[in-house]
Design an enzyme around this catalytic site. Structure first.
Site, short mmCIF file in Angstrom:
data_model
loop_
_atom_site.label_atom_id
_atom_site.label_comp_id
_atom_site.label_asym_id
_atom_site.label_seq_id
_atom_site.Cartn_x
_atom_site.Cartn_y
_atom_site.Cartn_z
N HIS A 26 0.82 -1.22 0.00
CA HIS A 26 0.00 0.00 0.00
C HIS A 26 0.85 1.27 0.00
O HIS A 26 0.32 2.36 -0.20
CB HIS A 26 -0.94 -0.01 1.21
CG HIS A 26 -2.02 -1.05 1.10
ND1 HIS A 26 -3.31 -0.76 0.75
CD2 HIS A 26 -1.96 -2.41 1.25
CE1 HIS A 26 -4.02 -1.88 0.69
NE2 HIS A 26 -3.21 -2.90 1.00
N ASP A 77 3.19 9.45 -0.95
CA ASP A 77 2.07 8.63 -0.50
C ASP A 77 1.81 7.54 -1.53
O ASP A 77 1.81 7.84 -2.74
CB ASP A 77 0.81 9.51 -0.35
CG ASP A 77 -0.09 9.04 0.78
OD1 ASP A 77 -0.07 7.82 1.08
OD2 ASP A 77 -0.82 9.87 1.35
O1 F6P Z 1 -1.63 2.40 4.47
C1 F6P Z 1 -0.59 2.18 5.33
C2 F6P Z 1 -1.02 1.71 6.71
O2 F6P Z 1 0.08 1.21 7.41
C3 F6P Z 1 -2.08 0.66 6.70
O3 F6P Z 1 -1.54 -0.63 6.61
C4 F6P Z 1 -2.82 0.93 7.98
O4 F6P Z 1 -4.14 0.56 7.94
C5 F6P Z 1 -2.70 2.44 8.15
O5 F6P Z 1 -1.53 2.81 7.48
C6 F6P Z 1 -2.73 2.90 9.60
O6 F6P Z 1 -1.54 2.54 10.27
P1 F6P Z 1 -1.46 1.82 11.68
O7 F6P Z 1 -2.09 0.47 11.56
O8 F6P Z 1 0.01 1.76 11.97
O9 F6P Z 1 -2.20 2.70 12.65
#
Ligand code: F6P
Length: 463
Positions: free
Chosen positions: A158, A367
Site C-alpha cells: 500500500h 504517499d
Molecule cells: O496504508 C498504510 C497503513 O500502514 C495501513 O496498513 C494501515 O491501515 C494504516 O496505514 C494505519 O496505520 P497503523 O495500523 O500503523 O495505525
C-alpha cells in the site's frame, strides 16, 4: 469463486471503521473485498499479552469473519514500532534521515512473520486465495510456503516502493526482496512504484523481467508484478455523505465559519503527510495575500498515529508549534485562522466536512495512493463542487489530473494554489470535478479487488 484469506497487520471490523484519513485506506478496501468473496481476515488484534499463546479470536461482524492474535510487548516494540514503522515505513517514503537500522528489530519482524504463518496456516483451505497486505508482512508468503501451503498467494504493497539507490541502504535488502519473490502476484499502487521494484530486481538481483506480462523470473521461480491503483468504496462513501449525520456535520462547520471559505485537511498524524510543510504554505498564503486572511479558515483533522515511535512524537510537536505560531500571529477576536482537531471522526461526519469545505488540501510528501483525495471528490455537491489541491507526489495524482497539483515542499506553490482555488469560477470547478468523479466512481475498490483477485486466481497454484 474461491474464498479469500486476507492477512494484514491490523484487522478493522466494520463497526469500528473510520475514514481513509483516520485509519488508512486499507480497512475499508478489505472489508468490501471480504464481503464479496467470503472468507477470513487475519491479523494482530492490536492488543498486547504477556506471552504469545497463538490463541485465535474468531468473530463475525456484518458478514466478515475476523481472526486475530494478541502479541507480546516485545513483539509490538520490535516488529510494529521497530522494523515496520521505524525502518521500512520511513525508507519506503524516501525518508532515509528517519530510517533506523537495528538488528534486534529485524529479528522481531522475522519472529512475528513466523508467528503469523503458524497461526493462520491451519485456517487456510486448499482452494483459498491468500492475499497478504503491506510492508509489515513481506516475508509471510515465504513462511507459508515453507509450511507446505501451496495455494495462490498474492501480496499488495500500500506504500510507495523507493528508488533502488535508496532501497540498497537497507541491510539485507536482497533477503527481503528474495522472500517477496515467493509470492505469485505482487501489486503496487502505481506504475512508478512498480518500475522501481522491477529495476531493483533486474539490477541488484539479476532477475529476468518480461515487461509485457510483468513476469519476474528469479532462481527458476516466476512472480508477476503489476500496478493496481486502489479506489474507494464509492457507493458506501456516497451513502454516508447523504446521511443526517453528514448533513449535521456540514451544518456545524458552515455555521461556525460564516462567510469565510473553509479549507480542510484530513490525515493521520504522520510525517509522510507533509503537515508542517502544509502549515508553512498556509503561512505563506497569509503573508503573500494579507487582504485574504479574513476569507479563509483552515481545518486540519489529524488523529495521532504510532504514538510510541519517536519520529511521530517529533512531527506532532513540530506541527503543533507551527500552528501555534500562525494562530498566535494572525488570530483576531473573531477569527482563528487554523483549527487543529487531534481526533478521528466517523466517515459520515468527514463527508459532511468535505462537502462544506470548498477546498480540500491533500499534500503528502510521498504517499502510496491517498484515498482522502478520492473521498473528498466523492463527497462533493455536483452543482457546486469544491477544489482539490493535491500533491504531485501522491499516487492518486496520477489519476486525479484535474486537481490543482502542487509541490508540497514549496510554500509559494502551496500559497499560489490556495489563492487559485479560492477564486476558481464555478464553471471551472465543475469541469475539473466532473473529470475527477469519473475515475473515482469507475476505479473503485470493488474493481481493484476484482482485478487483483482475478489475476491471482488465474495463476497456477504451486501444487
Ligand atoms: O496504508 C498504510 C497503513 O500502514 C495501513 O496498513 C494501515 O491501515 C494504516 O496505514 C494505519 O496505520 P497503523 O495500523 O500503523 O495505525
Amino acid at each position: 469463486m474461491s474464498r479469500l484469506v486476507v492477512i494484514s497487520n491490523r484487522v478493522a471490523v466494520p463497526k469500528a471503521r473510520g475514514a481513509a484519513g483516520a485509519q488508512g485506506g486499507l480497512a475499508g478496501a478489505l472489508n468490501a473485498a471480504l464481503k464479496k468473496h467470503g472468507g477470513i481476515w487475519f491479523g494482530w488484534s492490536g492488543q498486547e499479552c504477556d506471552k504469545f499463546s497463538g490463541n485465535i479470536n474468531m468473530q463475525r461482524h456484518e458478514g466478515v469473519t475476523t481472526a486475530t492474535v494478541d502479541l507480546p510487548h516485545q513483539d509490538v516494540e520490535e516488529y510494529y514500532n521497530g522494523y515496520a514503522n521505524s525502518t521500512l515505513w520511513p525508507l519506503f517514503h524516501f525518508r532515509l534521515d528517519l530510517t533506523e537500522y537495528e538488528r534486534e528489530t529485524g529479528k522481531g519482524y522475522e519472529r512475528v512473520n513466523e508467528r503469523f504463518a503458524d497461526s493462520v496456516g491451519p485456517l487456510i483451505e486448499p482452494d483459498d486465495l491468500v492475499w497478504v497486505h503491506d510492508y509489515h508482512l513481506i516475508p509471510l508468503g515465504g513462511r507459508l510456503r515453507s509450511r507446505g501451503i501451496r495455494n495462490r498467494i498474492g501480496f499488495f504493497l500500500h506504500t510507495p516502493w523507493p528508488p533502488t539507490r535508496l532501497f540498497v541502504s537497507l541491510p539485507f535488502h536482497e533477503r527481503l526482496v528474495q522472500t517477496m519473490l515467493e509470492y505469485d502476484l505482487i501489486g503496487f499502487q502505481t506504475e512508478e512504484w512498480l518500475e522501481s521494484f522491477v529495476h531493483y530486481c533486474e539490477k541488484e538481483l539479476g532477475a529476468e523481467v518480461d515487461e509485457a506480462t510483468g513476469t519476474i523470473t528469479y532462481e527458476g521461480r516466476k512472480t508477476v508484478a503489476r500496478a493496481y491503483p486502489i479506489g474507494i468504496d464509492y457507493d458506501h462513501v456516497r451513502a454516508q455523505a447523504d446521511t443526517g449525520e453528514a448533513r449535521q456535520a456540514a451544518q456545524r462547520l458552515l455555521s461556525s465559519t460564516r462567510r469565510r471559505t473553509a479549507m480542510i485537511g484530513v490525515d493521520r498524524l504522520d510525517y509522510s503527510k507533509g503537515l508542517p510543510e502544509r502549515i508553512d504554505g498556509i503561512g505563506r498564503f497569509f503573508d503573500n495575500y494579507p487582504e485574504r486572511v479574513r476569507d479563509l479558515v483552515f481545518i486540519q483533522i489529524a488523529p495521532p498515529s504510532r504514538e510510541n515511535v519517536e519520529s511521530y512524537q517529533d512531527i506532532r510537536a513540530t506541527l503543533e508549534q507551527k500552528i501555534g505560531q500562525i494562530n498566535g500571529a494572525r488570530t483576531e477576536v473573531d477569527i482563528v485562522p487554523i483549527r487543529y482537531v487531534n481526533r478521528g471522526h466517523t466517515l459520515a461526519e468527514l463527508c459532511g466536512f468535505y462537502r462544506a469545505a470548498k477546498i480540500g488540501l491533500v499534500t503528502p510528501l510521498r504517499d502510496g495512493m491517498n484515498l482522502v483525495a478520492k473521498e473528498y471528490v466523492a463527497a462533493q455537491d455536483p452543482e457546486d463542487p469544491g477544489v482539490l489541491i493535491l500533491s504531485r507526489f501522491a499516487g492518486s495524482a496520477l489519476q486525479l489530473r484535474d486537481a490543482v497539483l502542487v509541490n508540497p515542499h514549496s510554500p509559494d506553490d502551496l500559497a499560489h494554489a490556495i489563492h487559485t482555488a479560492l477564486d476558481m469560477p464555478l464553471e471551472e470547478r465543475r469541469r475539473r470535478w466532473e473529470r475527477m468523479i469519473e475515475t473515482v466512481v469507475n476505479d473503485n475498490v470493488q474493481r481493484w479487488t476484482e482485478n487483483f483477485t482475478s489475476d491471482l486466481a488465474g495463476h497456477e497454484a504451486k501444487r
